[in-house]
Design a protein around this motif. Structure first.
Motif, PDB file in Angstrom:
ATOM      1  N   PRO A 110      88.170  59.722  67.295  1.00 61.99           N
ATOM      2  CA  PRO A 110      89.061  59.354  67.651  1.00 61.99           C
ATOM      3  C   PRO A 110      88.133  58.130  68.608  1.00 61.99           C
ATOM      4  CG  PRO A 110      88.180  61.388  69.139  1.00 61.99           C
ATOM      5  CD  PRO A 110      87.945  60.935  67.720  1.00 61.99           C
ATOM      6  N   HIS A 111      87.458  57.662  68.295  1.00 60.99           N
ATOM      7  CA  HIS A 111      86.597  56.490  68.377  1.00 60.99           C
ATOM      8  C   HIS A 111      86.266  55.601  67.227  1.00 60.99           C
ATOM      9  CE1 HIS A 111      84.455  58.407  72.444  1.00 60.99           C
ATOM     10  NE2 HIS A 111      84.687  59.424  72.061  1.00 60.99           N
ATOM     11  N   CYS A 112      86.610  55.862  66.184  1.00 57.01           N
ATOM     12  CA  CYS A 112      87.065  55.179  65.672  1.00 57.01           C
ATOM     13  C   CYS A 112      88.048  54.263  65.628  1.00 57.01           C
ATOM     14  CB  CYS A 112      86.826  55.761  64.086  1.00 57.01           C
ATOM     15  SG  CYS A 112      87.031  54.764  62.908  1.00 57.01           S
ATOM     16  N   PRO A 113      87.555  52.983  65.169  1.00 53.92           N
ATOM     17  CA  PRO A 113      88.983  52.150  65.551  1.00 53.92           C
ATOM     18  C   PRO A 113      89.941  52.163  64.051  1.00 53.92           C
ATOM     19  CG  PRO A 113      87.308  51.027  65.422  1.00 53.92           C
ATOM     20  CD  PRO A 113      86.894  51.683  65.235  1.00 53.92           C
ATOM     21  N   THR A 114      89.291  52.718  62.896  1.00 53.97           N
ATOM     22  CA  THR A 114      90.742  52.654  61.304  1.00 53.97           C
ATOM     23  C   THR A 114      91.657  53.688  61.865  1.00 53.97           C
ATOM     24  OG1 THR A 114      88.618  53.569  60.794  1.00 53.97           O
ATOM     25  CG2 THR A 114      88.975  50.943  60.030  1.00 53.97           C
ATOM     26  N   PHE A 115      90.289  54.533  62.009  1.00 52.74           N
ATOM     27  CA  PHE A 115      90.959  55.741  62.169  1.00 52.74           C
ATOM     28  C   PHE A 115      92.381  55.675  63.680  1.00 52.74           C
ATOM     29  CE2 PHE A 115      92.131  60.222  64.190  1.00 52.74           C
ATOM     30  CZ  PHE A 115      92.441  60.744  63.464  1.00 52.74           C
ATOM     31  N   ASP A 164      89.736  57.670  56.985  1.00 48.26           N
ATOM     32  CA  ASP A 164      89.766  56.317  57.503  1.00 48.26           C
ATOM     33  C   ASP A 164      88.608  56.542  59.047  1.00 48.26           C
ATOM     34  OD1 ASP A 164      90.833  54.833  55.705  1.00 48.26           O
ATOM     35  OD2 ASP A 164      92.817  55.372  56.597  1.00 48.26           O
ATOM     36  N   GLY A 165      88.156  57.912  59.344  1.00 50.04           N
ATOM     37  CA  GLY A 165      87.615  58.100  60.226  1.00 50.04           C
ATOM     38  C   GLY A 165      86.559  58.548  59.700  1.00 50.04           C
ATOM     39  N   PRO A 166      85.142  58.557  60.924  1.00 49.63           N
ATOM     40  CA  PRO A 166      83.269  58.439  60.419  1.00 49.63           C
ATOM     41  C   PRO A 166      83.295  59.839  59.809  1.00 49.63           C
ATOM     42  CG  PRO A 166      84.302  58.736  62.313  1.00 49.63           C
ATOM     43  CD  PRO A 166      85.207  58.177  61.997  1.00 49.63           C
ATOM     44  N   ARG A 167      84.652  61.557  60.115  1.00 54.82           N
ATOM     45  CA  ARG A 167      83.893  62.681  59.599  1.00 54.82           C
ATOM     46  C   ARG A 167      84.853  62.414  58.192  1.00 54.82           C
ATOM     47  NH1 ARG A 167      86.523  67.580  62.823  1.00 54.82           N
ATOM     48  NH2 ARG A 167      88.292  66.608  61.955  1.00 54.82           N
ATOM     49  N   GLY A 168      85.775  61.939  57.922  1.00 53.06           N
ATOM     50  CA  GLY A 168      86.283  62.178  57.172  1.00 53.06           C
ATOM     51  C   GLY A 168      85.543  60.852  55.849  1.00 53.06           C
ATOM     52  N   ARG A 169      85.036  60.242  56.120  1.00 56.06           N
ATOM     53  CA  ARG A 169      84.190  59.121  55.550  1.00 56.06           C
ATOM     54  C   ARG A 169      83.003  59.593  54.804  1.00 56.06           C
ATOM     55  NH1 ARG A 169      86.156  53.993  59.207  1.00 56.06           N
ATOM     56  NH2 ARG A 169      87.368  53.131  57.723  1.00 56.06           N
ATOM     57  N   ILE A 170      81.932  60.449  56.077  1.00 58.27           N
ATOM     58  CA  ILE A 170      80.834  60.842  55.098  1.00 58.27           C
ATOM     59  C   ILE A 170      81.037  62.362  54.636  1.00 58.27           C
ATOM     60  CG2 ILE A 170      79.098  62.686  56.827  1.00 58.27           C
ATOM     61  CD1 ILE A 170      79.264  60.817  59.073  1.00 58.27           C
ATOM     62  N   SER A 203      86.630  50.602  54.385  1.00 58.49           N
ATOM     63  CA  SER A 203      87.746  49.736  55.268  1.00 58.49           C
ATOM     64  C   SER A 203      86.773  50.158  56.837  1.00 58.49           C
ATOM     65  CB  SER A 203      89.514  50.628  55.474  1.00 58.49           C
ATOM     66  OG  SER A 203      89.153  51.802  55.431  1.00 58.49           O
ATOM     67  N   CYS A 204      85.905  50.709  56.615  1.00 57.12           N
ATOM     68  CA  CYS A 204      84.854  51.041  57.757  1.00 57.12           C
ATOM     69  C   CYS A 204      84.335  49.811  58.204  1.00 57.12           C
ATOM     70  CB  CYS A 204      83.798  51.989  57.493  1.00 57.12           C
ATOM     71  SG  CYS A 204      82.450  52.138  58.444  1.00 57.12           S
ATOM     72  N   LEU A 205      84.582  49.461  59.058  1.00 61.85           N
ATOM     73  CA  LEU A 205      83.561  47.925  60.231  1.00 61.85           C
ATOM     74  C   LEU A 205      82.353  47.998  60.218  1.00 61.85           C
ATOM     75  CD1 LEU A 205      86.396  48.602  62.750  1.00 61.85           C
ATOM     76  CD2 LEU A 205      86.597  46.440  60.961  1.00 61.85           C
ATOM     77  N   THR A 206      81.828  49.187  59.806  1.00 59.47           N
ATOM     78  CA  THR A 206      80.262  49.344  60.318  1.00 59.47           C
ATOM     79  C   THR A 206      79.988  48.650  61.811  1.00 59.47           C
ATOM     80  OG1 THR A 206      80.091  48.431  57.977  1.00 59.47           O
ATOM     81  CG2 THR A 206      78.621  49.397  59.631  1.00 59.47           C
ATOM     82  N   CYS A 207      81.558  49.589  62.527  1.00 57.06           N
ATOM     83  CA  CYS A 207      80.872  48.848  64.415  1.00 57.06           C
ATOM     84  C   CYS A 207      79.754  50.037  64.654  1.00 57.06           C
ATOM     85  CB  CYS A 207      83.003  49.103  64.601  1.00 57.06           C
ATOM     86  SG  CYS A 207      83.278  50.859  64.721  1.00 57.06           S
ATOM     87  N   ARG A 208      79.816  51.050  64.484  1.00 61.42           N
ATOM     88  CA  ARG A 208      78.683  51.850  64.447  1.00 61.42           C
ATOM     89  C   ARG A 208      79.605  52.979  66.092  1.00 61.42           C
ATOM     90  NH1 ARG A 208      73.131  49.909  62.999  1.00 61.42           N
ATOM     91  NH2 ARG A 208      72.101  51.061  64.628  1.00 61.42           N
ATOM     92  N   ALA A 209      80.557  52.476  66.507  1.00 61.64           N
ATOM     93  CA  ALA A 209      81.295  53.445  67.630  1.00 61.64           C
ATOM     94  C   ALA A 209      81.208  55.058  67.611  1.00 61.64           C
ATOM     95  CB  ALA A 209      82.195  52.977  67.598  1.00 61.64           C
ATOM     96  N   CYS A 210      81.237  55.300  66.133  1.00 59.64           N
ATOM     97  CA  CYS A 210      80.911  56.821  65.803  1.00 59.64           C
ATOM     98  C   CYS A 210      79.681  57.531  66.247  1.00 59.64           C
ATOM     99  CB  CYS A 210      81.238  56.998  64.635  1.00 59.64           C
ATOM    100  SG  CYS A 210      80.659  55.892  63.593  1.00 59.64           S
ATOM    101  N   GLU A 211      79.191  56.167  65.909  1.00 63.31           N
ATOM    102  CA  GLU A 211      77.438  56.851  65.648  1.00 63.31           C
ATOM    103  C   GLU A 211      77.011  56.816  66.859  1.00 63.31           C
ATOM    104  OE1 GLU A 211      74.796  54.149  63.004  1.00 63.31           O
ATOM    105  OE2 GLU A 211      73.914  54.853  64.001  1.00 63.31           O
ATOM    106  N   GLN A 217      73.170  59.663  61.950  1.00 60.58           N
ATOM    107  CA  GLN A 217      73.022  57.735  61.674  1.00 60.58           C
ATOM    108  C   GLN A 217      74.550  57.115  60.628  1.00 60.58           C
ATOM    109  OE1 GLN A 217      69.738  56.479  62.637  1.00 60.58           O
ATOM    110  NE2 GLN A 217      69.924  58.039  64.277  1.00 60.58           N
ATOM    111  N   TYR A 218      75.250  57.071  61.057  1.00 60.71           N
ATOM    112  CA  TYR A 218      76.514  56.737  60.288  1.00 60.71           C
ATOM    113  C   TYR A 218      75.700  55.989  59.672  1.00 60.71           C
ATOM    114  CZ  TYR A 218      80.992  55.358  58.360  1.00 60.71           C
ATOM    115  OH  TYR A 218      81.977  54.977  57.816  1.00 60.71           O
ATOM    116  N   GLY A 219      75.685  54.267  60.458  1.00 57.70           N
ATOM    117  CA  GLY A 219      75.433  52.896  59.812  1.00 57.70           C
ATOM    118  C   GLY A 219      74.654  53.193  58.533  1.00 57.70           C
TER     119      GLY A 219
HETATM  120  S1  SF4 Z   1      81.491  52.249  61.676  1.00 61.01           S
HETATM  121 FE1  SF4 Z   1      82.288  54.703  62.993  1.00 61.01          FE
HETATM  122  S2  SF4 Z   1      83.685  54.073  63.676  1.00 61.01           S
HETATM  123 FE2  SF4 Z   1      83.578  52.053  62.893  1.00 61.01          FE
HETATM  124  S3  SF4 Z   1      85.195  51.984  61.547  1.00 61.01           S
HETATM  125 FE3  SF4 Z   1      82.917  52.921  60.772  1.00 61.01          FE
HETATM  126  S4  SF4 Z   1      83.686  55.266  60.566  1.00 61.01           S
HETATM  127 FE4  SF4 Z   1      84.850  54.611  62.655  1.00 61.01          FE
END
Ligand code: SF4
Ligand code: SF4
Length: 388
Positions: free
Chosen positions: A7-12, A20-26, A49-57, A65-67
Protein backbone atom coordinates in the motif's frame (compact mmCIF):
# COMPACT_ATOMS: atom_id res chain seq x y z
CA UNK A 1 6.18 -11.70 0.73
CA UNK A 2 4.33 -10.15 3.73
CA UNK A 3 2.88 -7.35 1.57
CA UNK A 4 3.41 -4.56 4.11
CA UNK A 5 5.13 -2.49 1.42
CA UNK A 6 2.35 -2.80 -1.16
CA UNK A 7 0.00 0.00 0.00
CA UNK A 8 2.98 2.37 0.22
CA UNK A 9 3.81 1.95 -3.46
CA UNK A 10 2.66 4.86 -5.67
CA UNK A 11 2.46 2.81 -8.87
CA UNK A 12 0.39 0.12 -7.17
CA UNK A 13 -1.92 2.88 -5.89
CA UNK A 14 -2.50 3.97 -9.49
CA UNK A 15 -3.28 0.58 -11.03
CA UNK A 16 -4.15 -1.71 -8.07
CA UNK A 17 -2.22 -4.38 -9.98
CA UNK A 18 0.00 -6.59 -7.81
CA UNK A 19 2.58 -6.67 -10.61
CA UNK A 20 2.90 -2.85 -10.36
CA UNK A 21 3.85 -3.08 -6.68
CA UNK A 22 7.09 -4.11 -4.94
CA UNK A 23 6.05 -7.63 -3.96
CA UNK A 24 4.89 -8.36 -7.50
CA UNK A 25 8.02 -6.90 -9.04
CA UNK A 26 10.24 -8.95 -6.73
CA UNK A 27 8.31 -12.07 -7.82
CA UNK A 28 8.84 -11.11 -11.48
CA UNK A 29 12.56 -10.57 -10.88
CA UNK A 30 12.77 -13.93 -9.13
CA UNK A 31 10.92 -15.68 -11.96
CA UNK A 32 13.27 -14.15 -14.52
CA UNK A 33 16.40 -15.01 -12.56
CA UNK A 34 15.27 -18.62 -12.08
CA UNK A 35 14.38 -18.97 -15.75
CA UNK A 36 10.69 -19.64 -14.98
CA UNK A 37 9.55 -16.45 -16.67
CA UNK A 38 10.28 -14.96 -20.07
CA UNK A 39 11.15 -11.28 -20.49
CA UNK A 40 7.98 -10.48 -22.37
CA UNK A 41 7.00 -6.84 -23.01
CA UNK A 42 4.34 -7.13 -20.25
CA UNK A 43 6.80 -8.40 -17.65
CA UNK A 44 9.36 -5.73 -18.54
CA UNK A 45 6.69 -2.99 -18.52
CA UNK A 46 5.79 -3.81 -14.89
CA UNK A 47 9.48 -3.64 -13.92
CA UNK A 48 10.02 -0.47 -15.99
CA UNK A 49 7.22 1.52 -14.40
CA UNK A 50 8.85 1.33 -10.95
CA UNK A 51 10.01 4.81 -9.93
CA UNK A 52 12.83 3.52 -7.69
CA UNK A 53 11.35 5.82 -5.03
CA UNK A 54 12.12 3.15 -2.41
CA UNK A 55 9.01 3.84 -0.36
CA UNK A 56 8.69 0.05 -0.19
CA UNK A 57 12.22 -0.42 1.10
CA UNK A 58 11.76 2.13 3.86
CA UNK A 59 8.79 0.24 5.40
CA UNK A 60 9.98 -3.34 4.85
CA UNK A 61 10.32 -5.14 8.22
CA UNK A 62 12.72 -7.66 6.67
CA UNK A 63 14.98 -4.92 5.27
CA UNK A 64 14.71 -6.24 1.73
CA UNK A 65 17.03 -4.13 -0.45
CA UNK A 66 14.45 -3.46 -3.14
CA UNK A 67 16.42 -0.64 -4.80
CA UNK A 68 19.37 -2.95 -5.44
CA UNK A 69 17.03 -5.69 -6.73
CA UNK A 70 15.33 -3.47 -9.32
CA UNK A 71 18.61 -1.88 -10.51
CA UNK A 72 20.23 -5.30 -10.91
CA UNK A 73 17.17 -6.74 -12.68
CA UNK A 74 17.06 -3.91 -15.20
CA UNK A 75 20.79 -4.26 -15.82
CA UNK A 76 20.42 -8.03 -16.35
CA UNK A 77 17.54 -7.44 -18.77
CA UNK A 78 19.57 -4.83 -20.65
CA UNK A 79 22.50 -7.25 -20.91
CA UNK A 80 20.30 -10.25 -21.87
CA UNK A 81 21.78 -12.02 -18.84
CA UNK A 82 18.81 -14.17 -17.90
CA UNK A 83 19.22 -17.76 -19.06
CA UNK A 84 15.79 -18.40 -20.52
CA UNK A 85 14.42 -19.12 -23.96
CA UNK A 86 12.76 -15.82 -24.87
CA UNK A 87 14.78 -12.64 -24.74
CA UNK A 88 12.27 -10.42 -26.36
CA UNK A 89 12.09 -7.25 -24.34
CA UNK A 90 14.56 -4.93 -22.63
CA UNK A 91 13.97 -1.94 -20.32
CA UNK A 92 12.46 1.15 -21.93
CA UNK A 93 15.47 3.22 -20.85
CA UNK A 94 17.62 1.11 -23.20
CA UNK A 95 15.62 2.16 -26.28
CA UNK A 96 17.75 4.09 -28.75
CA UNK A 97 15.99 7.47 -28.31
CA UNK A 98 16.27 7.44 -24.49
CA UNK A 99 19.88 6.26 -24.61
CA UNK A 100 20.67 9.05 -27.07
CA UNK A 101 18.94 11.71 -24.95
CA UNK A 102 20.70 10.48 -21.81
CA UNK A 103 24.12 10.16 -23.43
CA UNK A 104 24.15 13.41 -25.43
CA UNK A 105 21.98 15.93 -23.54
CA UNK A 106 20.65 15.00 -20.11
CA UNK A 107 23.91 13.66 -18.68
CA UNK A 108 26.11 16.23 -20.44
CA UNK A 109 26.16 19.45 -18.45
CA UNK A 110 27.73 21.55 -21.19
CA UNK A 111 25.43 20.27 -23.96
CA UNK A 112 22.45 20.85 -21.69
CA UNK A 113 23.80 24.37 -21.06
CA UNK A 114 24.04 25.05 -24.81
CA UNK A 115 20.45 23.82 -25.32
CA UNK A 116 19.50 26.12 -22.45
CA UNK A 117 21.07 29.16 -24.12
CA UNK A 118 19.04 28.35 -27.23
CA UNK A 119 15.81 28.07 -25.22
CA UNK A 120 16.53 31.41 -23.57
CA UNK A 121 17.02 32.91 -27.03
CA UNK A 122 13.60 31.55 -28.06
CA UNK A 123 12.18 33.09 -24.89
CA UNK A 124 13.74 36.44 -25.80
CA UNK A 125 12.17 36.47 -29.27
CA UNK A 126 8.80 35.35 -27.81
CA UNK A 127 8.81 31.91 -29.40
CA UNK A 128 9.05 29.87 -26.22
CA UNK A 129 5.27 29.91 -25.71
CA UNK A 130 4.81 28.29 -29.11
CA UNK A 131 7.45 25.70 -28.26
CA UNK A 132 5.76 24.89 -24.97
CA UNK A 133 2.49 24.39 -26.82
CA UNK A 134 3.69 22.31 -29.73
CA UNK A 135 7.10 21.03 -28.60
CA UNK A 136 5.89 17.74 -27.12
CA UNK A 137 6.66 16.26 -23.73
CA UNK A 138 10.13 17.80 -23.40
CA UNK A 139 8.74 21.31 -23.88
CA UNK A 140 5.89 20.62 -21.45
CA UNK A 141 8.36 19.80 -18.71
CA UNK A 142 10.07 23.21 -18.85
CA UNK A 143 9.59 25.44 -15.78
CA UNK A 144 7.58 28.70 -16.15
CA UNK A 145 10.73 30.88 -16.07
CA UNK A 146 14.10 29.85 -17.50
CA UNK A 147 17.01 30.85 -15.23
CA UNK A 148 20.11 32.50 -16.69
CA UNK A 149 22.79 29.96 -17.64
CA UNK A 150 25.57 29.54 -15.08
CA UNK A 151 29.00 30.56 -16.38
CA UNK A 152 32.01 29.06 -14.63
CA UNK A 153 34.13 32.14 -15.33
CA UNK A 154 31.79 34.62 -13.62
CA UNK A 155 31.87 33.41 -10.03
CA UNK A 156 31.37 36.42 -7.74
CA UNK A 157 34.32 37.40 -5.53
CA UNK A 158 33.83 36.39 -1.88
CA UNK A 159 33.17 39.26 0.55
CA UNK A 160 34.99 37.82 3.56
CA UNK A 161 38.21 35.84 4.15
CA UNK A 162 37.73 32.15 3.47
CA UNK A 163 39.11 29.69 5.99
CA UNK A 164 38.07 26.26 4.67
CA UNK A 165 37.60 24.78 1.22
CA UNK A 166 34.76 22.56 -0.01
CA UNK A 167 34.15 20.93 -3.38
CA UNK A 168 30.84 21.68 -5.07
CA UNK A 169 29.09 19.09 -7.26
CA UNK A 170 26.45 20.80 -9.38
CA UNK A 171 25.06 17.95 -11.49
CA UNK A 172 24.10 17.90 -15.17
CA UNK A 173 21.51 20.65 -14.67
CA UNK A 174 23.97 23.01 -12.97
CA UNK A 175 24.50 25.25 -16.00
CA UNK A 176 20.84 25.25 -17.02
CA UNK A 177 17.74 24.29 -15.01
CA UNK A 178 19.49 24.52 -11.63
CA UNK A 179 21.80 27.49 -12.28
CA UNK A 180 20.08 29.75 -9.70
CA UNK A 181 20.78 27.15 -7.00
CA UNK A 182 24.44 26.95 -8.05
CA UNK A 183 24.90 30.73 -7.78
CA UNK A 184 23.04 30.76 -4.43
CA UNK A 185 25.17 27.89 -3.07
CA UNK A 186 28.43 29.67 -3.89
CA UNK A 187 27.12 32.88 -2.33
CA UNK A 188 26.03 31.19 0.92
CA UNK A 189 29.13 29.00 1.23
CA UNK A 190 31.37 32.04 0.71
CA UNK A 191 29.35 34.03 3.27
CA UNK A 192 30.01 31.21 5.77
CA UNK A 193 33.75 31.37 5.09
CA UNK A 194 34.13 28.43 2.70
CA UNK A 195 36.16 28.69 -0.50
CA UNK A 196 34.35 26.75 -3.23
CA UNK A 197 36.27 24.39 -5.50
CA UNK A 198 34.11 23.96 -8.61
CA UNK A 199 35.89 21.74 -11.13
CA UNK A 200 34.59 22.31 -14.64
CA UNK A 201 35.52 18.73 -15.59
CA UNK A 202 33.00 17.16 -13.15
CA UNK A 203 30.66 14.72 -14.89
CA UNK A 204 27.17 13.23 -14.38
CA UNK A 205 26.60 11.40 -11.06
CA UNK A 206 25.35 8.38 -13.02
CA UNK A 207 21.85 8.16 -11.49
CA UNK A 208 20.05 7.81 -14.82
CA UNK A 209 22.48 5.07 -15.86
CA UNK A 210 22.24 3.25 -12.51
CA UNK A 211 18.44 3.06 -12.65
CA UNK A 212 18.27 2.59 -16.43
CA UNK A 213 20.15 -0.71 -16.68
CA UNK A 214 23.71 0.58 -17.24
CA UNK A 215 25.49 -0.14 -13.95
CA UNK A 216 28.93 -0.21 -15.60
CA UNK A 217 28.63 3.31 -17.00
CA UNK A 218 27.24 4.56 -13.67
CA UNK A 219 30.27 3.15 -11.83
CA UNK A 220 32.65 4.67 -14.40
CA UNK A 221 31.07 8.11 -13.96
CA UNK A 222 31.38 7.89 -10.17
CA UNK A 223 35.03 6.86 -10.52
CA UNK A 224 35.68 9.80 -12.86
CA UNK A 225 34.15 12.22 -10.33
CA UNK A 226 36.23 10.68 -7.55
CA UNK A 227 39.36 11.40 -9.60
CA UNK A 228 38.23 14.95 -10.37
CA UNK A 229 37.44 15.77 -6.73
CA UNK A 230 40.58 14.08 -5.31
CA UNK A 231 41.91 17.18 -3.54
CA UNK A 232 43.30 16.60 -0.01
CA UNK A 233 42.60 20.23 0.96
CA UNK A 234 38.79 19.75 0.71
CA UNK A 235 36.96 19.42 4.03
CA UNK A 236 33.83 18.11 2.29
CA UNK A 237 32.29 17.61 -1.14
CA UNK A 238 28.94 19.37 -1.15
CA UNK A 239 26.31 18.13 -3.59
CA UNK A 240 23.42 20.24 -4.90
CA UNK A 241 20.62 17.76 -5.38
CA UNK A 242 19.44 14.89 -3.22
CA UNK A 243 19.34 12.33 -6.05
CA UNK A 244 22.94 13.03 -7.11
CA UNK A 245 24.06 12.78 -3.46
CA UNK A 246 22.55 9.32 -3.12
CA UNK A 247 24.40 8.13 -6.20
CA UNK A 248 27.77 9.63 -5.27
CA UNK A 249 27.55 8.22 -1.73
CA UNK A 250 27.73 4.70 -3.19
CA UNK A 251 31.50 5.23 -3.17
CA UNK A 252 34.05 6.12 -0.49
CA UNK A 253 35.65 9.49 -1.17
CA UNK A 254 38.68 11.33 0.21
CA UNK A 255 36.33 13.79 1.96
CA UNK A 256 32.75 13.28 3.15
CA UNK A 257 30.10 13.69 0.42
CA UNK A 258 27.27 15.73 1.94
CA UNK A 259 24.00 16.98 0.48
CA UNK A 260 23.80 20.79 0.51
CA UNK A 261 20.80 21.37 2.82
CA UNK A 262 22.20 18.90 5.35
CA UNK A 263 25.63 20.55 5.30
CA UNK A 264 24.20 24.06 5.76
CA UNK A 265 21.54 23.05 8.31
CA UNK A 266 24.22 21.49 10.52
CA UNK A 267 26.32 24.68 10.69
CA UNK A 268 25.60 26.15 14.15
CA UNK A 269 23.59 29.41 14.20
CA UNK A 270 26.44 31.36 15.83
CA UNK A 271 28.62 30.79 12.73
CA UNK A 272 26.03 32.26 10.34
CA UNK A 273 25.95 35.90 9.26
CA UNK A 274 22.81 37.80 10.28
CA UNK A 275 20.00 36.75 7.92
CA UNK A 276 17.37 39.30 6.93
CA UNK A 277 13.79 38.26 7.81
CA UNK A 278 11.48 36.85 5.16
CA UNK A 279 7.83 36.58 6.20
CA UNK A 280 6.84 34.40 3.23
CA UNK A 281 4.85 31.19 3.63
CA UNK A 282 6.88 28.47 1.96
CA UNK A 283 5.67 24.96 1.12
CA UNK A 284 8.30 22.23 1.42
CA UNK A 285 8.32 19.33 -1.04
CA UNK A 286 10.53 16.45 0.08
CA UNK A 287 12.05 14.32 -2.71
CA UNK A 288 12.10 10.53 -2.20
CA UNK A 289 15.87 10.63 -2.66
CA UNK A 290 16.04 12.90 0.40
CA UNK A 291 13.67 10.96 2.67
CA UNK A 292 14.24 7.35 1.56
CA UNK A 293 17.80 7.27 0.19
CA UNK A 294 19.55 9.89 2.35
CA UNK A 295 17.14 9.21 5.25
CA UNK A 296 16.99 12.91 5.90
CA UNK A 297 13.51 14.39 6.17
CA UNK A 298 14.44 17.39 8.31
CA UNK A 299 17.38 19.30 6.80
CA UNK A 300 15.36 21.51 4.43
CA UNK A 301 13.14 22.68 7.27
CA UNK A 302 16.06 23.06 9.71
CA UNK A 303 17.95 25.14 7.15
CA UNK A 304 15.04 27.41 6.27
CA UNK A 305 14.24 27.96 9.98
CA UNK A 306 17.47 29.95 10.13
CA UNK A 307 15.63 32.70 8.18
CA UNK A 308 13.79 34.91 10.69
CA UNK A 309 9.98 35.18 10.31
CA UNK A 310 9.64 32.52 7.60
CA UNK A 311 6.56 30.26 7.76
CA UNK A 312 7.12 26.69 6.61
CA UNK A 313 4.50 24.16 5.56
CA UNK A 314 5.74 20.65 4.69
CA UNK A 315 3.37 19.09 2.13
CA UNK A 316 1.04 16.43 3.56
CA UNK A 317 1.69 14.41 0.38
CA UNK A 318 5.45 14.22 1.02
CA UNK A 319 5.11 10.49 1.70
CA UNK A 320 4.39 9.86 -2.02
CA UNK A 321 6.69 10.23 -5.03
CA UNK A 322 5.81 13.20 -7.30
CA UNK A 323 6.38 11.01 -10.37
CA UNK A 324 9.44 12.81 -11.75
CA UNK A 325 11.94 10.01 -11.01
CA UNK A 326 14.69 10.97 -13.47
CA UNK A 327 13.86 9.87 -17.02
CA UNK A 328 10.43 8.56 -15.90
CA UNK A 329 8.89 11.99 -16.30
CA UNK A 330 9.61 11.69 -20.04
CA UNK A 331 9.23 7.93 -20.53
CA UNK A 332 5.98 7.55 -18.55
CA UNK A 333 4.23 10.93 -18.86
CA UNK A 334 0.77 9.73 -17.84
CA UNK A 335 2.04 8.03 -14.70
CA UNK A 336 4.19 11.09 -13.84
CA UNK A 337 1.26 13.48 -14.28
CA UNK A 338 -1.14 11.30 -12.27
CA UNK A 339 1.30 11.14 -9.34
CA UNK A 340 1.87 14.90 -9.48
CA UNK A 341 -1.84 15.76 -9.48
CA UNK A 342 -2.50 15.44 -5.70
CA UNK A 343 0.50 17.60 -4.94
CA UNK A 344 -0.73 20.32 -7.30
CA UNK A 345 -4.16 20.19 -5.65
CA UNK A 346 -2.56 20.55 -2.24
CA UNK A 347 -0.40 23.47 -3.38
CA UNK A 348 -3.33 25.21 -5.04
CA UNK A 349 -5.30 24.95 -1.78
CA UNK A 350 -2.36 26.17 0.31
CA UNK A 351 -1.50 29.11 -1.99
CA UNK A 352 2.01 29.51 -0.53
CA UNK A 353 4.23 32.47 -1.47
CA UNK A 354 6.97 30.02 -2.42
CA UNK A 355 7.63 26.31 -2.93
CA UNK A 356 10.97 24.58 -2.38
CA UNK A 357 12.43 21.19 -3.23
CA UNK A 358 16.03 20.03 -2.83
CA UNK A 359 15.94 18.01 -6.05
CA UNK A 360 15.78 19.70 -9.43
CA UNK A 361 13.90 16.88 -11.16
CA UNK A 362 10.98 17.12 -8.71
CA UNK A 363 11.15 20.93 -8.69
CA UNK A 364 10.88 21.14 -12.47
CA UNK A 365 8.12 18.55 -12.70
CA UNK A 366 6.02 20.44 -10.13
CA UNK A 367 6.78 23.92 -11.51
CA UNK A 368 5.97 23.05 -15.11
CA UNK A 369 2.29 22.59 -14.24
CA UNK A 370 2.02 24.75 -11.14
CA UNK A 371 2.85 27.92 -13.09
CA UNK A 372 5.01 29.05 -10.17
CA UNK A 373 8.72 28.49 -9.76
CA UNK A 374 9.90 25.83 -7.31
CA UNK A 375 13.21 26.87 -5.82
CA UNK A 376 16.04 25.05 -4.12
CA UNK A 377 15.97 25.99 -0.38
CA UNK A 378 19.44 27.52 -0.68
CA UNK A 379 18.02 30.20 -2.99
CA UNK A 380 15.83 31.55 -0.17
CA UNK A 381 18.77 31.46 2.22
CA UNK A 382 20.92 33.37 -0.28
CA UNK A 383 18.24 36.04 -0.64
CA UNK A 384 18.39 36.63 3.13
CA UNK A 385 22.16 36.38 3.34
CA UNK A 386 23.95 39.76 3.11
CA UNK A 387 21.84 41.04 0.26
CA UNK A 388 22.22 37.84 -1.79
S1 SF4 B 1 10.50 1.73 -5.51
FE1 SF4 B 1 9.00 0.41 -4.46
S2 SF4 B 1 7.39 1.83 -3.77
FE2 SF4 B 1 8.59 2.94 -5.34
S3 SF4 B 1 7.48 2.56 -7.27
FE3 SF4 B 1 9.09 0.97 -7.09
S4 SF4 B 1 8.06 -0.79 -6.13
FE4 SF4 B 1 6.75 1.02 -5.78
S1 SF4 C 1 9.67 -6.36 0.28
FE1 SF4 C 1 9.52 -6.44 2.53
S2 SF4 C 1 7.56 -5.46 3.01
FE2 SF4 C 1 7.51 -5.96 0.82
S3 SF4 C 1 6.54 -7.98 0.70
FE3 SF4 C 1 8.75 -8.36 0.81
S4 SF4 C 1 9.21 -8.62 3.01
FE4 SF4 C 1 7.16 -7.68 2.87
Amino acid sequence: MCGICVPHCPTFALTQNEADGPRGRISLALGLSEGRLAATPDVVAHLDSCLTCRACESVCPSQVQYGAIIDATRAALANHDFAQPAKIATPKATERRWRWLRAHILSQRRSFGRVWSLLRFFEKIHLLGLMRRFGGRMAHTLPPALPVRFQFKTQPAPRKPLTQKVGLFIGCTGESLNSDAVRASIHVLNALGYAVHLPKAQVCCGAMHQHGGDLRQAAELRAENQRIFADPTLTAIIVIGTACTGELQRETWGAPVIELTEFLANIPDELWPKLTPNSATVAIHLPCSQTRVLNNATSTERLLRKIPAIKLVPLASNDRCCGAAGLHVLMFPEQADALRAPKLLELKALKPDGVVSANIGCATHLASKLGQSVQHPVELVAQSCAGG
